[in-house]
Design a protein around this motif. Structure first.
Motif, PDB file in Angstrom:
ATOM      1  N   ARG A 181       0.958  -1.306  -0.218  1.00 37.93           N
ATOM      2  CA  ARG A 181      -0.036   0.065   0.077  1.00 37.93           C
ATOM      3  C   ARG A 181       1.061   1.228  -0.019  1.00 37.93           C
ATOM      4  O   ARG A 181       2.095   1.163   0.662  1.00 37.93           O
ATOM      5  CB  ARG A 181      -1.036  -0.216   1.103  1.00 37.93           C
ATOM      6  N   GLY A 182       0.366   2.340  -0.707  1.00 37.76           N
ATOM      7  CA  GLY A 182       1.138   3.735  -0.782  1.00 37.76           C
ATOM      8  C   GLY A 182       1.331   4.122   0.622  1.00 37.76           C
ATOM      9  O   GLY A 182       2.141   4.779   0.994  1.00 37.76           O
ATOM     10  N   LYS A 183       0.286   3.765   1.710  1.00 38.61           N
ATOM     11  CA  LYS A 183       0.512   4.358   2.978  1.00 38.61           C
ATOM     12  C   LYS A 183       1.220   3.389   3.967  1.00 38.61           C
ATOM     13  O   LYS A 183       1.099   3.633   5.130  1.00 38.61           O
ATOM     14  CB  LYS A 183      -1.105   4.754   3.384  1.00 38.61           C
ATOM     15  N   HIS A 184       1.874   2.211   3.477  1.00 42.37           N
ATOM     16  CA  HIS A 184       2.575   1.356   4.195  1.00 42.37           C
ATOM     17  C   HIS A 184       4.006   2.116   4.400  1.00 42.37           C
ATOM     18  O   HIS A 184       4.622   2.407   3.467  1.00 42.37           O
ATOM     19  CB  HIS A 184       2.614  -0.131   3.501  1.00 42.37           C
ATOM     20  N   ARG A 185       4.066   2.665   5.473  1.00 43.60           N
ATOM     21  CA  ARG A 185       5.418   3.761   5.889  1.00 43.60           C
ATOM     22  C   ARG A 185       6.880   2.654   5.480  1.00 43.60           C
ATOM     23  O   ARG A 185       6.653   1.592   5.956  1.00 43.60           O
ATOM     24  CB  ARG A 185       5.149   4.151   7.106  1.00 43.60           C
ATOM     25  N   HIS A 186       7.621   3.482   4.869  1.00 41.06           N
ATOM     26  CA  HIS A 186       8.838   2.661   4.637  1.00 41.06           C
ATOM     27  C   HIS A 186       9.809   3.489   4.373  1.00 41.06           C
ATOM     28  O   HIS A 186       9.680   4.680   4.203  1.00 41.06           O
ATOM     29  CB  HIS A 186       8.463   1.671   3.562  1.00 41.06           C
ATOM     30  N   SER A 187      11.118   2.771   4.465  1.00 41.79           N
ATOM     31  CA  SER A 187      12.461   3.504   4.173  1.00 41.79           C
ATOM     32  C   SER A 187      13.463   2.590   3.499  1.00 41.79           C
ATOM     33  O   SER A 187      13.059   1.446   3.356  1.00 41.79           O
ATOM     34  CB  SER A 187      12.947   4.033   5.353  1.00 41.79           C
ATOM     35  N   ALA A 188      14.149   3.186   2.871  1.00 45.31           N
ATOM     36  CA  ALA A 188      15.371   2.126   2.438  1.00 45.31           C
ATOM     37  C   ALA A 188      16.624   2.524   3.167  1.00 45.31           C
ATOM     38  O   ALA A 188      17.030   3.697   3.449  1.00 45.31           O
ATOM     39  CB  ALA A 188      15.683   2.593   0.829  1.00 45.31           C
ATOM     40  N   GLN A 189      17.196   1.437   3.578  1.00 41.50           N
ATOM     41  CA  GLN A 189      18.367   1.346   4.671  1.00 41.50           C
ATOM     42  C   GLN A 189      19.468   1.569   3.946  1.00 41.50           C
ATOM     43  O   GLN A 189      19.733   1.454   2.664  1.00 41.50           O
ATOM     44  CB  GLN A 189      18.218   0.365   5.466  1.00 41.50           C
ATOM     45  N   HIS A 190      20.542   1.991   4.319  1.00 43.34           N
ATOM     46  CA  HIS A 190      22.043   2.264   4.034  1.00 43.34           C
ATOM     47  C   HIS A 190      22.549   0.994   3.067  1.00 43.34           C
ATOM     48  O   HIS A 190      22.434  -0.077   3.599  1.00 43.34           O
ATOM     49  CB  HIS A 190      22.800   2.562   5.288  1.00 43.34           C
ATOM     50  N   ILE A 191      22.826   1.658   1.885  1.00 43.31           N
ATOM     51  CA  ILE A 191      23.762   0.461   1.199  1.00 43.31           C
ATOM     52  C   ILE A 191      24.939   0.374   1.725  1.00 43.31           C
ATOM     53  O   ILE A 191      25.461   1.341   2.185  1.00 43.31           O
ATOM     54  CB  ILE A 191      23.752   0.964  -0.479  1.00 43.31           C
ATOM     55  N   LYS A 192      25.647  -0.847   1.584  1.00 45.30           N
ATOM     56  CA  LYS A 192      26.999  -0.864   1.936  1.00 45.30           C
ATOM     57  C   LYS A 192      27.970  -0.861   1.068  1.00 45.30           C
ATOM     58  O   LYS A 192      29.118  -0.712   1.288  1.00 45.30           O
ATOM     59  CB  LYS A 192      27.075  -2.212   3.265  1.00 45.30           C
TER      60      LYS A 192
END
Ligand SMILES: O=C(O)CCC(=O)C(=O)O
Ligand SMILES: [Fe+2]
Length: 259
Positions: free
Chosen positions: A215-226
Protein backbone atom coordinates in the motif's frame (compact mmCIF):
# COMPACT_ATOMS: atom_id res chain seq x y z
CA UNK A 1 18.97 23.83 -22.02
CA UNK A 2 15.49 22.38 -22.58
CA UNK A 3 13.75 23.23 -19.28
CA UNK A 4 10.52 22.03 -17.71
CA UNK A 5 8.73 24.80 -15.84
CA UNK A 6 5.01 24.06 -16.31
CA UNK A 7 2.68 21.48 -17.91
CA UNK A 8 3.01 23.11 -21.32
CA UNK A 9 6.80 23.00 -21.31
CA UNK A 10 6.59 19.40 -20.05
CA UNK A 11 4.52 18.42 -23.09
CA UNK A 12 7.07 20.15 -25.31
CA UNK A 13 9.86 18.31 -23.49
CA UNK A 14 8.26 14.90 -23.98
CA UNK A 15 7.60 15.68 -27.66
CA UNK A 16 11.19 16.83 -28.11
CA UNK A 17 12.58 13.67 -26.51
CA UNK A 18 10.30 11.52 -28.63
CA UNK A 19 11.53 13.18 -31.79
CA UNK A 20 15.25 13.37 -31.02
CA UNK A 21 16.17 10.57 -28.63
CA UNK A 22 17.25 7.34 -30.28
CA UNK A 23 16.72 4.46 -27.86
CA UNK A 24 19.42 1.91 -27.26
CA UNK A 25 16.90 -0.96 -27.08
CA UNK A 26 13.84 0.20 -29.03
CA UNK A 27 12.08 -3.17 -28.53
CA UNK A 28 11.74 -2.40 -24.80
CA UNK A 29 9.16 0.33 -25.46
CA UNK A 30 6.62 -2.10 -26.88
CA UNK A 31 5.07 -4.18 -24.10
CA UNK A 32 5.77 -7.88 -24.47
CA UNK A 33 5.07 -10.72 -22.04
CA UNK A 34 8.62 -11.99 -22.56
CA UNK A 35 9.70 -9.46 -19.92
CA UNK A 36 8.06 -11.66 -17.29
CA UNK A 37 10.05 -14.24 -15.35
CA UNK A 38 8.90 -17.76 -16.34
CA UNK A 39 7.11 -18.40 -13.02
CA UNK A 40 4.94 -15.31 -13.52
CA UNK A 41 4.48 -15.76 -17.27
CA UNK A 42 2.94 -19.17 -16.57
CA UNK A 43 0.10 -17.66 -14.56
CA UNK A 44 -0.57 -14.20 -16.01
CA UNK A 45 -3.34 -15.34 -18.32
CA UNK A 46 -5.14 -17.44 -15.73
CA UNK A 47 -6.92 -15.15 -13.31
CA UNK A 48 -7.55 -17.98 -10.86
CA UNK A 49 -3.80 -18.75 -10.65
CA UNK A 50 -2.57 -15.16 -10.52
CA UNK A 51 -1.89 -15.13 -6.80
CA UNK A 52 -0.16 -18.53 -6.82
CA UNK A 53 3.36 -17.12 -7.35
CA UNK A 54 2.84 -14.19 -5.02
CA UNK A 55 4.03 -14.52 -1.46
CA UNK A 56 2.68 -12.44 1.40
CA UNK A 57 5.99 -11.78 3.16
CA UNK A 58 4.32 -9.76 5.89
CA UNK A 59 0.65 -8.79 6.28
CA UNK A 60 -0.24 -6.57 3.29
CA UNK A 61 3.25 -6.78 1.73
CA UNK A 62 3.68 -9.12 -1.23
CA UNK A 63 6.63 -10.27 -3.31
CA UNK A 64 7.29 -12.38 -6.39
CA UNK A 65 9.69 -12.75 -9.27
CA UNK A 66 8.39 -10.42 -11.99
CA UNK A 67 11.04 -9.66 -14.63
CA UNK A 68 13.72 -11.71 -16.37
CA UNK A 69 17.38 -10.90 -15.72
CA UNK A 70 17.74 -9.98 -19.39
CA UNK A 71 14.97 -7.39 -19.19
CA UNK A 72 16.47 -5.86 -16.03
CA UNK A 73 19.88 -5.66 -17.65
CA UNK A 74 18.60 -4.04 -20.84
CA UNK A 75 16.35 -1.67 -18.94
CA UNK A 76 19.22 -0.37 -16.83
CA UNK A 77 21.27 0.09 -20.02
CA UNK A 78 18.40 2.08 -21.57
CA UNK A 79 18.19 4.33 -18.50
CA UNK A 80 21.94 4.95 -18.64
CA UNK A 81 21.71 5.69 -22.35
CA UNK A 82 18.98 8.29 -21.76
CA UNK A 83 20.96 9.90 -18.93
CA UNK A 84 24.02 10.15 -21.16
CA UNK A 85 21.98 11.64 -24.01
CA UNK A 86 20.56 14.30 -21.65
CA UNK A 87 24.01 15.20 -20.45
CA UNK A 88 25.58 15.34 -23.90
CA UNK A 89 22.74 17.43 -25.30
CA UNK A 90 22.28 19.71 -22.30
CA UNK A 91 18.75 18.48 -21.69
CA UNK A 92 17.17 18.60 -18.26
CA UNK A 93 16.69 15.25 -16.55
CA UNK A 94 13.93 15.39 -13.97
CA UNK A 95 14.46 13.82 -10.57
CA UNK A 96 12.02 11.04 -9.69
CA UNK A 97 10.50 12.69 -6.61
CA UNK A 98 11.30 15.16 -3.84
CA UNK A 99 13.39 12.61 -1.89
CA UNK A 100 15.68 10.84 -4.37
CA UNK A 101 18.62 12.71 -5.92
CA UNK A 102 19.49 10.06 -8.50
CA UNK A 103 17.29 8.42 -11.09
CA UNK A 104 14.90 9.31 -13.89
CA UNK A 105 11.18 9.63 -14.53
CA UNK A 106 10.23 6.85 -16.92
CA UNK A 107 7.38 8.72 -18.63
CA UNK A 108 9.85 11.41 -19.71
CA UNK A 109 11.43 9.20 -22.33
CA UNK A 110 8.61 7.08 -23.61
CA UNK A 111 7.84 4.43 -20.99
CA UNK A 112 4.46 5.74 -19.79
CA UNK A 113 2.38 3.54 -22.10
CA UNK A 114 4.44 0.40 -21.51
CA UNK A 115 4.01 0.79 -17.76
CA UNK A 116 0.34 1.74 -18.04
CA UNK A 117 -0.25 -1.55 -19.87
CA UNK A 118 1.73 -3.44 -17.23
CA UNK A 119 -0.36 -1.82 -14.51
CA UNK A 120 -3.79 -2.20 -16.12
CA UNK A 121 -3.40 -5.72 -17.50
CA UNK A 122 -1.22 -7.45 -14.93
CA UNK A 123 -0.97 -5.50 -11.68
CA UNK A 124 -4.54 -4.24 -11.33
CA UNK A 125 -6.04 -7.76 -11.35
CA UNK A 126 -3.76 -8.48 -8.37
CA UNK A 127 -4.45 -5.24 -6.49
CA UNK A 128 -8.19 -5.64 -7.14
CA UNK A 129 -8.03 -8.70 -4.92
CA UNK A 130 -5.48 -7.42 -2.41
CA UNK A 131 -6.27 -3.72 -1.92
CA UNK A 132 -9.82 -2.89 -3.12
CA UNK A 133 -10.36 -0.60 -0.12
CA UNK A 134 -7.75 1.92 -1.33
CA UNK A 135 -8.57 1.91 -5.04
CA UNK A 136 -6.60 -1.21 -5.98
CA UNK A 137 -9.63 -2.17 -8.09
CA UNK A 138 -9.66 1.12 -10.01
CA UNK A 139 -6.01 2.02 -10.64
CA UNK A 140 -5.94 4.23 -13.72
CA UNK A 141 -2.67 6.23 -13.81
CA UNK A 142 0.86 6.04 -12.48
CA UNK A 143 4.06 7.95 -11.76
CA UNK A 144 6.98 5.64 -12.39
CA UNK A 145 10.66 6.23 -11.95
CA UNK A 146 14.08 4.78 -11.29
CA UNK A 147 15.92 5.29 -7.99
CA UNK A 148 19.60 4.60 -7.51
CA UNK A 149 21.75 4.05 -4.45
CA UNK A 150 25.51 3.64 -4.24
CA UNK A 151 28.29 4.80 -1.93
CA UNK A 152 28.85 7.89 -4.12
CA UNK A 153 25.11 8.53 -4.72
CA UNK A 154 22.11 8.40 -2.39
CA UNK A 155 22.87 6.01 0.46
CA UNK A 156 19.37 5.54 1.86
CA UNK A 157 15.87 6.97 1.85
CA UNK A 158 14.05 8.38 4.89
CA UNK A 159 10.89 6.90 6.39
CA UNK A 160 7.84 8.08 4.40
CA UNK A 161 4.54 7.24 2.75
CA UNK A 162 4.17 7.40 -1.02
CA UNK A 163 1.88 9.73 -2.96
CA UNK A 164 0.30 6.56 -4.36
CA UNK A 165 -2.54 4.21 -3.55
CA UNK A 166 -0.46 1.12 -4.30
CA UNK A 167 3.29 0.93 -4.94
CA UNK A 168 5.11 -1.65 -7.04
CA UNK A 169 8.83 -1.62 -6.27
CA UNK A 170 10.99 -3.77 -8.56
CA UNK A 171 14.69 -4.32 -8.01
CA UNK A 172 16.48 -4.25 -11.39
CA UNK A 173 20.01 -4.78 -10.06
CA UNK A 174 22.90 -4.69 -9.65
CA UNK A 175 25.00 -6.34 -6.99
CA UNK A 176 24.78 -4.73 -3.58
CA UNK A 177 24.82 -5.34 0.14
CA UNK A 178 22.66 -3.45 2.62
CA UNK A 179 19.83 -1.36 1.21
CA UNK A 180 16.99 -3.43 2.71
CA UNK A 181 13.52 -1.97 2.62
CA UNK A 182 12.18 -1.30 6.08
CA UNK A 183 8.42 -1.13 6.76
CA UNK A 184 6.81 0.39 9.83
CA UNK A 185 3.03 0.17 9.72
CA UNK A 186 0.16 1.35 7.54
CA UNK A 187 -1.12 4.82 8.46
CA UNK A 188 -3.73 7.23 7.15
CA UNK A 189 -2.99 10.96 6.81
CA UNK A 190 -4.27 11.57 10.36
CA UNK A 191 -1.93 9.07 12.00
CA UNK A 192 1.26 9.32 9.97
CA UNK A 193 3.37 10.60 12.82
CA UNK A 194 2.46 7.80 15.25
CA UNK A 195 5.45 5.57 16.03
CA UNK A 196 5.62 2.04 14.59
CA UNK A 197 4.67 -0.77 16.92
CA UNK A 198 7.36 -3.42 17.48
CA UNK A 199 5.31 -5.99 15.53
CA UNK A 200 4.91 -3.59 12.59
CA UNK A 201 8.64 -3.35 11.93
CA UNK A 202 10.06 -5.53 9.20
CA UNK A 203 13.17 -5.43 7.01
CA UNK A 204 12.94 -6.89 3.51
CA UNK A 205 15.86 -7.85 1.32
CA UNK A 206 15.28 -6.94 -2.32
CA UNK A 207 16.42 -9.31 -5.10
CA UNK A 208 17.00 -8.31 -8.74
CA UNK A 209 13.98 -9.19 -10.89
CA UNK A 210 11.67 -9.38 -7.87
CA UNK A 211 8.76 -7.07 -7.14
CA UNK A 212 7.51 -5.91 -3.79
CA UNK A 213 3.92 -4.70 -3.73
CA UNK A 214 2.58 -2.62 -0.87
CA UNK A 215 0.00 0.00 0.00
CA UNK A 216 1.22 3.54 -0.69
CA UNK A 217 0.44 4.35 2.92
CA UNK A 218 2.51 1.49 4.30
CA UNK A 219 5.32 3.57 5.79
CA UNK A 220 8.77 2.58 4.62
CA UNK A 221 12.38 3.58 4.15
CA UNK A 222 15.41 2.26 2.27
CA UNK A 223 18.24 1.38 4.60
CA UNK A 224 21.88 2.30 4.02
CA UNK A 225 23.56 0.60 1.12
CA UNK A 226 26.87 -0.91 2.23
CA UNK A 227 28.47 -1.75 -1.11
CA UNK A 228 27.67 -1.95 -4.81
CA UNK A 229 24.77 -0.27 -6.51
CA UNK A 230 21.03 -0.76 -6.14
CA UNK A 231 18.74 0.34 -8.99
CA UNK A 232 14.98 0.01 -8.56
CA UNK A 233 11.96 0.77 -10.69
CA UNK A 234 9.18 2.28 -8.61
CA UNK A 235 5.60 2.52 -9.85
CA UNK A 236 3.34 4.76 -7.83
CA UNK A 237 -0.04 3.44 -8.98
CA UNK A 238 -3.05 5.67 -8.47
CA UNK A 239 -6.82 5.47 -8.66
CA UNK A 240 -8.43 8.81 -9.53
CA UNK A 241 -11.52 7.61 -7.70
CA UNK A 242 -9.56 6.95 -4.49
CA UNK A 243 -7.43 10.09 -4.78
CA UNK A 244 -10.58 12.19 -4.99
CA UNK A 245 -12.22 10.63 -1.94
CA UNK A 246 -11.43 12.80 1.10
CA UNK A 247 -10.61 10.99 4.33
CA UNK A 248 -12.87 12.58 6.94
CA UNK A 249 -11.67 10.30 9.70
CA UNK A 250 -9.19 7.50 10.39
CA UNK A 251 -10.17 4.56 8.07
CA UNK A 252 -10.31 0.88 9.05
CA UNK A 253 -7.20 0.08 6.95
CA UNK A 254 -5.04 2.37 9.12
CA UNK A 255 -2.79 0.43 11.48
CA UNK A 256 -3.73 2.90 14.20
CA UNK A 257 -7.51 2.41 13.83
CA UNK A 258 -8.03 -0.28 16.46
CA UNK A 259 -5.42 1.05 18.87
O1 LIG B 1 14.56 2.53 -2.64
C1 LIG B 1 13.52 1.92 -2.57
O2 LIG B 1 13.46 0.72 -2.82
C2 LIG B 1 12.28 2.63 -2.16
C3 LIG B 1 12.04 3.91 -2.90
C4 LIG B 1 10.81 4.58 -2.40
O3 LIG B 1 10.27 4.24 -1.40
C5 LIG B 1 10.23 5.68 -3.16
O4 LIG B 1 10.87 6.18 -4.08
O5 LIG B 1 9.09 6.07 -2.84
FE1 LIG C 1 8.40 5.16 -1.19
Amino acid sequence: MLKITDPESYHKYVAYVKEHYTPLHSHLYEFNKDVFAPSFRCVVDKKEDLLSTIVEIYPQIYSWELFTAEFCYEFIAEVRHFEKWCMENDIEKRLPNSMNNYGVVLGDFGFYDFLQQLMLEYIKPITTILYPDVGGDSLDYHHSFIVEYALNKDLCLDFHVDASDVTLNICLGNEFTGGDLYFGGIRCAWCQQTPPLKEEEIGVRHEPGHAILHRGKHRHSAQHIKSGERINMIMWCMSSRNQQTPLDECPTWCGNYYK
